[in-house]
Design an enzyme around this catalytic site. Structure first.
Site, mmCIF file in Angstrom:
data_model
loop_
_atom_site.group_PDB
_atom_site.id
_atom_site.type_symbol
_atom_site.label_atom_id
_atom_site.label_comp_id
_atom_site.label_asym_id
_atom_site.label_seq_id
_atom_site.Cartn_x
_atom_site.Cartn_y
_atom_site.Cartn_z
ATOM 1 N N ARG A 3 -7.923 2.699 -4.345
ATOM 2 C CA ARG A 3 -8.846 3.454 -3.494
ATOM 3 C C ARG A 3 -8.733 4.954 -3.778
ATOM 4 N NH1 ARG A 3 -9.802 5.020 1.841
ATOM 5 N NH2 ARG A 3 -7.562 5.220 2.179
ATOM 6 N N LYS A 4 -8.322 5.768 -2.790
ATOM 7 C CA LYS A 4 -8.305 7.220 -2.953
ATOM 8 C C LYS A 4 -7.027 7.744 -3.588
ATOM 9 C CE LYS A 4 -11.407 8.661 0.792
ATOM 10 N NZ LYS A 4 -11.485 9.481 2.030
ATOM 11 N N SER A 50 -4.557 2.822 4.338
ATOM 12 C CA SER A 50 -4.777 2.092 3.083
ATOM 13 C C SER A 50 -4.720 0.585 3.298
ATOM 14 C CB SER A 50 -3.726 2.526 2.058
ATOM 15 O OG SER A 50 -3.970 1.919 0.809
ATOM 16 N N TYR A 72 6.212 8.109 -2.423
ATOM 17 C CA TYR A 72 4.836 8.219 -2.909
ATOM 18 C C TYR A 72 4.410 9.690 -2.968
ATOM 19 C CZ TYR A 72 -0.244 7.394 -3.017
ATOM 20 O OH TYR A 72 -1.571 7.394 -3.345
ATOM 21 N N HIS A 114 7.036 -7.453 -2.085
ATOM 22 C CA HIS A 114 6.878 -6.688 -0.851
ATOM 23 C C HIS A 114 7.923 -7.110 0.179
ATOM 24 C CE1 HIS A 114 3.367 -4.574 -2.076
ATOM 25 N NE2 HIS A 114 2.534 -5.587 -2.009
ATOM 26 N N THR A 172 2.291 0.718 -4.904
ATOM 27 C CA THR A 172 2.945 -0.364 -5.641
ATOM 28 C C THR A 172 2.393 -0.512 -7.050
ATOM 29 O OG1 THR A 172 3.010 -1.502 -3.496
ATOM 30 C CG2 THR A 172 3.756 -2.735 -5.421
ATOM 31 N N THR A 173 1.074 -0.662 -7.171
ATOM 32 C CA THR A 173 0.467 -0.888 -8.485
ATOM 33 C C THR A 173 0.655 0.329 -9.382
ATOM 34 O OG1 THR A 173 -1.181 -2.286 -7.396
ATOM 35 C CG2 THR A 173 -1.639 -1.620 -9.663
ATOM 36 N N LYS A 179 7.292 -7.997 -8.923
ATOM 37 C CA LYS A 179 6.822 -7.237 -7.767
ATOM 38 C C LYS A 179 7.178 -8.010 -6.508
ATOM 39 C CE LYS A 179 2.513 -6.523 -5.225
ATOM 40 N NZ LYS A 179 1.036 -6.571 -5.284
ATOM 41 N N LYS A 232 0.807 -1.221 0.000
ATOM 42 C CA LYS A 232 0.000 0.000 0.000
ATOM 43 C C LYS A 232 0.838 1.268 0.000
ATOM 44 C CE LYS A 232 -3.425 -0.946 -0.531
ATOM 45 N NZ LYS A 232 -3.956 -1.503 -1.797
#
Length: 346
Positions: free
Chosen positions: A304-305, A184, A239, A155, A77-78, A153, A74
């Protein structure tokens, strides 16, 4: 040591205390057997993970042409995966019209974070409904059949990934303010049935602070990467910098991957990645998993947001004070800092 010689896994798998495991099993339905600590600072994976799995991940095959995206969960990443894939693939927007996972990226630690007992029940239920068996398309095995350059990918922190990774492959790492990451992750853990968290944000924050959430703790993960940020094969992003000036970060990653794009091309990619468009993009928003079997249909969406500072809409003053105290303790001795909110963001 030759590049093909296997490296022994240097850590012991240590299960949590029984009382903690019982609490986790009660609050995270998808983790009925709890979690285990898997490195020197307690990175958590499923309690069903085996030393063989971790040794295989520690010796994950590497190819200099491959590109990795490594982040705590979160942390964009994507979003970063899509940016990296398009930059590396000469802005092939048509080629990006396929699920980012499992089609374009391998999620190598997927099997290690999922409870094998829960997965077995999940597979049995699917078989009972006449579905074809799942072949683990997001796990490590899917990588072997892909032509290089391959996109990976992870984590996992650097201490659990192949120790030759940075000397072999290009790695893009993304860090994020832990407060926003916590909020998140809470929504993600409620959404995904393989975790299925039943509590509220305050309870989740307590688990997060204790590092008793799968693929946590976050701060040690980010400090470890921060201390490696000067390695020529590591591109360290925040981010919040992507939210503040996405075009600048696109240029930074393009230079890192040996690409040079015009202002018009950068603008088009920034528009493609804008959160309003990104949320509507079925190829990154896990639309192929929205049948209710993997994700709850009434608990939001995968993307999400995408906001910086959203934690202020969720934390009570007491929660914020507790989180700040914990962060201050964790951040002692490092020059890593986090932006907690932005005056302006895309």
């Amino acid at each position: 040591m030759s590049s093909s010689e296997r490296i022994p896994f240097p850590f012991k798998i240590i299960p949590l205390e029984d009382e903690d495991q019982k609490k986790i099993a009660k609050d995270f339905v998808g983790n009925p057997t709890g979690l285990a600590s898997c490195n020197h600072w307690g990175f958590k994976l499923s309690a069903t993970v085996t030393e063989q799995e971790l040794e295989d991940l520690y010796n994950h095959p590497l190819d200099p042409r491959d590109v990795w995206v490594v982040t705590p969960p979160k942390c964009g990443t994507t979003w970063t995966q899509e940016m990296v894939w398009l930059i590396a693939n000469d802005l092939d927007y048509e080629g990006a019209k396929t699920p980012i996972m499992p089609d374009r990226y391998s999620f190598i630690d997927f099997a290690a974070l999922s409870d094998k007992e829960f997965e077995a029940k999940f597979a049995a239920a699917a078989a009972k409904e006449g579905e074809p068996p799942r072949s683990g398309p997001m796990d490590m095995a899917s990588l072997a059949n892909r032509p290089s350059p391959r996109f990976v990918k992870s984590h996992l922190p650097f201490s659990l990934n192949n120790p030759r990774l940075l000397d072999t492959c290009k790695v893009v790492y993304v860090a994020r303010n832990p407060k926003d990451a916590c909020v998140s992750f809470f929504h993600h853990m409620r959404l995904i049935r393989l975790h299925d968290f039943l509590g509220d944000l305050e309870l989740f924050m307590d688990y997060f602070i204790k590092g008793q959430v799968v693929e946590a703790p976050f701060i040690e993960h980010m400090i470890e990467a921060w201390n490696l940020r000067h390695h020529p094969n590591l591109c360290f992003l925040f981010y919040e910098d992507m939210k503040k000036d996405l075009r600048a970060q696109i240029r930074k990653v393009s230079k890192f991957l040996g690409k040079d794009y015009s202002e018009e091309q950068v603008d088009k990619l920034a528009e493609h990645l804008h959160i309003d468009n990104f949320k509507k993009n079925p190829w990154v928003n896990a639309d192929h998993m929205k049948d209710g079997k993997i994700m709850h249909t009434d608990r939001g969406s995968f993307i999400r947001k995408g906001k910086t500072g959203d934690w202020k809409n969720h934390f009570t003053p007491e929660m914020n004070e507790k989180f700040d105290k914990w962060m201050a303790e964790k951040m002692k001795g490092t020059d890593l800092t986090f932006v907690q909110e932005l005056e302006k963001q895309d």
